[in-house]
Write a protein that holds these residues in place. Structure first.
Motif, PDB file in Angstrom:
ATOM      1  N   GLU A  46      28.366 112.616  46.421  1.00  0.00           N
ATOM      2  CA  GLU A  46      28.990 112.491  47.740  1.00  0.00           C
ATOM      3  C   GLU A  46      30.198 111.551  47.702  1.00  0.00           C
ATOM      4  OE1 GLU A  46      29.707 113.367  51.647  1.00  0.00           O
ATOM      5  OE2 GLU A  46      28.345 114.351  50.274  1.00  0.00           O
ATOM      6  N   LEU A  47      30.048 110.415  47.039  1.00  0.00           N
ATOM      7  CA  LEU A  47      31.154 109.448  46.980  1.00  0.00           C
ATOM      8  C   LEU A  47      32.357 110.010  46.220  1.00  0.00           C
ATOM      9  CD1 LEU A  47      29.149 106.157  46.362  1.00  0.00           C
ATOM     10  CD2 LEU A  47      30.387 106.793  48.441  1.00  0.00           C
ATOM     11  N   THR A  48      32.125 110.743  45.153  1.00  0.00           N
ATOM     12  CA  THR A  48      33.247 111.331  44.414  1.00  0.00           C
ATOM     13  C   THR A  48      33.867 112.483  45.196  1.00  0.00           C
ATOM     14  OG1 THR A  48      31.719 112.687  43.090  1.00  0.00           O
ATOM     15  CG2 THR A  48      32.482 110.605  42.123  1.00  0.00           C
ATOM     16  N   ARG A  49      33.049 113.261  45.868  1.00  0.00           N
ATOM     17  CA  ARG A  49      33.568 114.370  46.686  1.00  0.00           C
ATOM     18  C   ARG A  49      34.460 113.821  47.795  1.00  0.00           C
ATOM     19  NH1 ARG A  49      33.172 116.329  51.314  1.00  0.00           N
ATOM     20  NH2 ARG A  49      31.448 114.993  51.943  1.00  0.00           N
ATOM     21  N   GLU A  50      33.994 112.783  48.493  1.00  0.00           N
ATOM     22  CA  GLU A  50      34.765 112.187  49.585  1.00  0.00           C
ATOM     23  C   GLU A  50      36.129 111.705  49.116  1.00  0.00           C
ATOM     24  OE1 GLU A  50      32.320 108.994  50.962  1.00  0.00           O
ATOM     25  OE2 GLU A  50      31.066 110.295  52.202  1.00  0.00           O
ATOM     26  N   ARG A  51      36.222 111.253  47.883  1.00  0.00           N
ATOM     27  CA  ARG A  51      37.464 110.677  47.355  1.00  0.00           C
ATOM     28  C   ARG A  51      38.267 111.664  46.519  1.00  0.00           C
ATOM     29  NH1 ARG A  51      33.825 107.333  48.599  1.00  0.00           N
ATOM     30  NH2 ARG A  51      34.353 105.279  49.390  1.00  0.00           N
ATOM     31  N   GLY A  52      37.760 112.872  46.356  1.00  0.00           N
ATOM     32  CA  GLY A  52      38.478 113.874  45.577  1.00  0.00           C
ATOM     33  C   GLY A  52      38.528 113.560  44.088  1.00  0.00           C
ATOM     34  N   ILE A  53      37.515 112.866  43.584  1.00  0.00           N
ATOM     35  CA  ILE A  53      37.455 112.521  42.164  1.00  0.00           C
ATOM     36  C   ILE A  53      36.806 113.673  41.408  1.00  0.00           C
ATOM     37  CG2 ILE A  53      36.550 110.917  40.443  1.00  0.00           C
ATOM     38  CD1 ILE A  53      36.433 108.804  42.724  1.00  0.00           C
ATOM     39  N   ASP A  54      37.492 114.183  40.406  1.00  0.00           N
ATOM     40  CA  ASP A  54      36.988 115.281  39.589  1.00  0.00           C
ATOM     41  C   ASP A  54      36.113 114.711  38.480  1.00  0.00           C
ATOM     42  OD1 ASP A  54      36.497 117.483  38.004  1.00  0.00           O
ATOM     43  OD2 ASP A  54      38.616 117.933  37.634  1.00  0.00           O
ATOM     44  N   THR A  55      34.810 114.857  38.605  1.00  0.00           N
ATOM     45  CA  THR A  55      33.896 114.295  37.604  1.00  0.00           C
ATOM     46  C   THR A  55      33.877 115.108  36.309  1.00  0.00           C
ATOM     47  OG1 THR A  55      32.013 115.412  38.644  1.00  0.00           O
ATOM     48  CG2 THR A  55      32.430 113.119  39.279  1.00  0.00           C
ATOM     49  N   GLU A  56      34.607 116.204  36.257  1.00  0.00           N
ATOM     50  CA  GLU A  56      34.805 116.902  34.982  1.00  0.00           C
ATOM     51  C   GLU A  56      35.835 116.143  34.144  1.00  0.00           C
ATOM     52  OE1 GLU A  56      33.145 119.659  33.842  1.00  0.00           O
ATOM     53  OE2 GLU A  56      31.918 119.402  35.625  1.00  0.00           O
ATOM     54  N   GLN A  57      36.741 115.440  34.812  1.00  0.00           N
ATOM     55  CA  GLN A  57      37.777 114.669  34.136  1.00  0.00           C
ATOM     56  C   GLN A  57      37.365 113.217  33.903  1.00  0.00           C
ATOM     57  OE1 GLN A  57      40.694 116.034  32.993  1.00  0.00           O
ATOM     58  NE2 GLN A  57      39.708 117.944  33.589  1.00  0.00           N
ATOM     59  N   VAL A  58      36.588 112.673  34.833  1.00  0.00           N
ATOM     60  CA  VAL A  58      36.116 111.289  34.740  1.00  0.00           C
ATOM     61  C   VAL A  58      34.600 111.355  34.807  1.00  0.00           C
ATOM     62  CG1 VAL A  58      36.190 108.985  35.748  1.00  0.00           C
ATOM     63  CG2 VAL A  58      38.166 110.491  35.980  1.00  0.00           C
TER      64      VAL A  58
END
Length: 150
Positions: free
Chosen positions: A60-72
């Motif tokens: 949820e926190l990464t989605r809200e911030r638009g962080i791509d967890t495939e890259q990070v």
């Protein structure tokens, strides 16, 4: 009738305790788990909360911030309402709040981010081969359970 937000209350930045920062880490990585244990030991001012990247809080926190967890996919530091940090910037920001490591940003912060992140990415890419991988995320002990969001 107005529908309630689908974001669980505990994930909203305004609901996090003041002064807390959230570390999102790879819960199956032995290196990451060792780093989390070290952070907990050195977090004398009780600044950090933790959540594995594989869990609902991190999603949820990464989605809200638009962080791509495939890259990070190894470490993210979120300072609610302020900013988020990834890769070497996250490591240096975490060090600022840890007893015995506050000197690290001053010593290495002058190195260009591209160089720091190149080294960071090299370790991140090889972390499972070099340090191993767990089948499941770490389960916190009762003594440190309050430091984990899920």
């Amino acid at each position: 009738m107005q529908q309630k937000s689908q974001t669980p209350t505990y994930l909203r930045d305004m609901d996090f305790p003041e002064g807390k920062k959230i570390i999102l880490f790879d819960g199956v990585c032995n290196l990451c788990n060792a780093a989390v244990q070290r952070i907990i030991q050195r977090d004398r001012q009780d600044v950090f909360l933790m959540a594995p990247l594989q869990g609902p809080t991190a999603r949820e926190l990464t989605r809200e911030r638009g962080i791509d967890t495939e890259q990070v996919d190894s470490i993210i530091l979120i300072d609610p309402g302020v900013a988020y940090y990834i890769k070497s910037d996250a490591a240096l920001e975490i060090a600022r709040d840890l007893k015995g490591y506050r000197w690290l940003p001053f010593l290495t912060g002058w190195i260009p981010r591209a160089v720091r992140d190149w080294v960071y990415d090299l370790v991140a890419r090889n972390r499972y081969g070099w340090f191993g991988k767990r089948q499941d995320c770490m389960l916190p002990t009762p003594e440190i359970k309050e430091k984990f969001l899920d």
